[in-house]
Design a protein around this motif. Structure first.
Motif, mmCIF file in Angstrom:
data_model
loop_
_atom_site.group_PDB
_atom_site.id
_atom_site.type_symbol
_atom_site.label_atom_id
_atom_site.label_comp_id
_atom_site.label_asym_id
_atom_site.label_seq_id
_atom_site.Cartn_x
_atom_site.Cartn_y
_atom_site.Cartn_z
ATOM 1 N N ARG A 169 51.609 40.640 39.826
ATOM 2 C CA ARG A 169 53.252 40.229 40.570
ATOM 3 C C ARG A 169 53.956 41.064 41.218
ATOM 4 O O ARG A 169 54.559 42.157 41.625
ATOM 5 C CB ARG A 169 54.275 40.629 39.141
ATOM 6 N N PHE A 180 45.876 24.247 29.031
ATOM 7 C CA PHE A 180 46.229 24.098 30.393
ATOM 8 C C PHE A 180 45.407 23.315 31.367
ATOM 9 O O PHE A 180 45.722 23.175 32.556
ATOM 10 C CB PHE A 180 46.029 25.718 30.837
ATOM 11 N N SER A 224 43.056 27.702 24.450
ATOM 12 C CA SER A 224 44.204 28.044 24.546
ATOM 13 C C SER A 224 44.265 26.981 25.737
ATOM 14 O O SER A 224 44.094 26.227 26.686
ATOM 15 C CB SER A 224 44.154 28.938 24.528
ATOM 16 N N ARG A 247 45.345 39.545 38.578
ATOM 17 C CA ARG A 247 46.298 39.136 38.813
ATOM 18 C C ARG A 247 47.994 40.221 39.171
ATOM 19 O O ARG A 247 47.586 41.280 38.204
ATOM 20 C CB ARG A 247 46.640 38.869 36.666
ATOM 21 N N ASP A 296 52.942 36.006 38.586
ATOM 22 C CA ASP A 296 53.058 34.885 40.009
ATOM 23 C C ASP A 296 52.125 34.583 41.037
ATOM 24 O O ASP A 296 52.588 33.653 42.566
ATOM 25 C CB ASP A 296 54.104 35.080 40.679
ATOM 26 N N LEU A 325 44.910 35.980 28.383
ATOM 27 C CA LEU A 325 46.339 35.019 28.976
ATOM 28 C C LEU A 325 47.469 35.255 29.652
ATOM 29 O O LEU A 325 48.006 35.073 30.795
ATOM 30 C CB LEU A 325 46.223 33.689 28.203
ATOM 31 N N THR A 326 47.446 36.704 29.306
ATOM 32 C CA THR A 326 49.549 36.446 29.217
ATOM 33 C C THR A 326 48.884 37.258 30.760
ATOM 34 O O THR A 326 50.639 37.461 31.352
ATOM 35 C CB THR A 326 49.770 38.259 28.327
ATOM 36 N N SER A 327 47.825 37.714 30.907
ATOM 37 C CA SER A 327 48.596 38.533 32.850
ATOM 38 C C SER A 327 48.479 37.099 34.046
ATOM 39 O O SER A 327 49.389 37.097 34.833
ATOM 40 C CB SER A 327 46.787 38.893 33.352
ATOM 41 N N ALA A 328 47.665 35.872 33.077
ATOM 42 C CA ALA A 328 48.510 34.519 33.922
ATOM 43 C C ALA A 328 49.552 34.104 33.921
ATOM 44 O O ALA A 328 50.732 33.526 34.928
ATOM 45 C CB ALA A 328 47.643 33.716 34.039
ATOM 46 N N VAL A 329 50.198 34.452 32.340
ATOM 47 C CA VAL A 329 51.804 34.019 32.499
ATOM 48 C C VAL A 329 52.945 35.359 33.297
ATOM 49 O O VAL A 329 53.923 34.705 33.617
ATOM 50 C CB VAL A 329 51.784 34.003 31.220
ATOM 51 N N TRP A 330 52.353 36.682 33.036
ATOM 52 C CA TRP A 330 52.867 37.148 33.500
ATOM 53 C C TRP A 330 53.084 37.958 34.945
ATOM 54 O O TRP A 330 53.667 37.845 35.937
ATOM 55 C CB TRP A 330 52.362 38.899 33.397
#
Length: 431
Positions: A379, A221, A217, A377, A404, A397-402
């Motif tokens: 939001r 990115f 991954s 991380r 902001d 990595l979902t933490s960086a997508v969830w």
């Protein structure tokens, strides 16, 4: 019998601020420039001051559709003025006859003698052979008039050398008649990952993955982030976990690039070959930082071969990012981004390398303080506070997508619900 000697105490980790200052102190801006079309200059860094050869707007003009008038002719509501001319944008105006008005449109030049505009909503047309209007509002001098040079004056520096161009800057350059701009060359970055466990998406179906294998991954990115930073990227793929392969990749990359960026292989395991390979081919000047995630960050340089052209005497920069995806993502935003900005000629120093944080209330708690400066991380929520992603592992990595953005939490600091914390938005860190 001698008592056993204690092993030497490990040196304290370098702080992020100290590492930032050290890192930026080792980079000089690229000197080469090129000329590109203004259409193609988004994200590029100006190599010279942009000085205006004209004033903008070039003359007084109307900011509204309406009627240009002399204020002295409209001292009360209900005044009727004959319309003596019609002025559209891009057309010349005649001097305004006393006791008359001029039909005028947005952007059209003001006629000599007029000192205000009455917008058309404050007028009523009068029928008959002589076209005229009722003025239903008493104007003030300068009303709805854009003055010549109020945006840009002749001789002013409107865009400074070292400024990274945004779409608004391209429009400003175009408004001054600049079809081409002198900009710094793009940094040439060689990107590769290390790790025998890495597999490229599409090569192996998920159900056919071998035990311990993972999809790469980081490569996706990091490549996207480098492109956003205006770099020319050579993707060298995945390098096997072997010293000879690592040395070969570093040698090849150093000869033709300004920076080598790697992901993984900078820790202390027996299969982590990046660190000793860089030391063999050059120097490793920074390694391990007191931050979480991102401790294994490394910086150094790799010698170029003698036949590598004019830059042969200058080593190639090397930055090694951790292999865990969140660690790699965060260290890129916090350390690689300002490094690349300075490499392109943007004025950056260690004090102002990061955007200023925003103080926001934490709608969560952290009861256990970490010994390292931690980037959490989070939001923003509808109540104006920050929510915390429940799993702060550097591999999630979902933490960086969830999320902001990041909370910059000092070392040794707990967080109670309601505390004001320092928030860095991803949008600012990616700007």
């Amino acid at each position: 019998m001698n008592a056993p000697q204690k092993s030497a105490a490990r040196a304290p980790l370098m702080s992020l601020d100290a590492a930032m200052a050290d890192l930026l102190g080792r980079v000089e801006a690229l000197t080469a420039v090129e000329t590109v079309a203004t259409f193609d200059a988004d994200g590029r860094v100006l190599a010279e001051d942009l000085v205006s050869a004209l004033q903008v707007p070039p003359n007084d003009n109307s900011s509204m559709d309406g009627y240009a008038v002399r204020v002295a002719d409209v001292t009360e509501t209900g005044v009727v003025l004959r319309v003596s001319q019609r002025i559209a944008a891009g057309h010349a105006a005649q001097p305004l006859e006393p006791g008359t008005c001029a039909r005028i449109f947005t952007g059209a030049p003001m006629p000599e003698g007029a000192d205000a505009v009455v917008m058309q909503e404050d007028t009523v047309e009068v029928g008959g052979d002589i076209h005229a209007v009722h003025i239903q509002a008493v104007p003030e001098a300068g009303q709805w008039v854009r003055r010549a040079g109020e945006d840009v004056t002749r001789g002013a520096v409107v865009l400074a050398r070292g400024q990274r161009l945004a779409p608004s800057g391209l429009g400003l350059a175009a408004s001054l008649g600049r079809a081409r701009l002198s900009v710094k060359v793009r940094p040439r970055v060689a990107l590769f990952s290390t790790g025998d466990e890495l597999v490229m998406p599409g090569e192996v179906a998920p159900e056919a993955m071998k035990p311990g294998a993972i999809y790469n991954s980081n490569r996706f990115f990091l490549r996207a982030l480098l492109h956003r930073m205006g770099c020319e990227v050579s993707d060298l793929g995945i390098v096997p976990d072997r010293r000879e392969a690592t040395l070969a990749a570093l040698k090849t990359a150093a000869d033709h690039h300004d920076l080598i960026l790697t992901s993984g292989g900078v820790s202390v395991g027996e299969e982590d070959h990046i660190k000793p390979s860089v030391q063999q081919l050059g120097s490793l000047d920074l390694w391990q930082i007191g931050m979480k995630p991102g401790k294994p960050f490394a910086y150094g340089s790799v010698r170029r071969d003698a036949g590598a052209g004019p830059a042969a005497s200058t080593p190639c920069h090397f930055i090694g990012l951790p292999g865990n995806p969140v660690s790699s993502f965060v260290t890129f935003l916090l350390l690689v981004r300002p490094f690349l900005l300075k490499l392109q000629g943007v004025p950056v120093d260690g004090v102002h390398a990061l955007p200023p944080p925003v103080k926001l209330p934490a709608h969560f708690s952290v009861a256990r303080a970490d010994k390292r400066r931690e980037f959490l991380r989070v939001r923003r929520n509808a109540a104006g506070g920050l929510d915390l992603f429940p799993n702060q592992s550097s591999g999630v990595l979902t933490s960086a997508v969830w999320g902001d953005g990041l909370v910059d939490n000092p070392a040794g600091t707990t967080i109670a619900r309601g505390d004001l914390v320092s928030y860095l938005s991803f949008s600012d860190l990616l700007a």
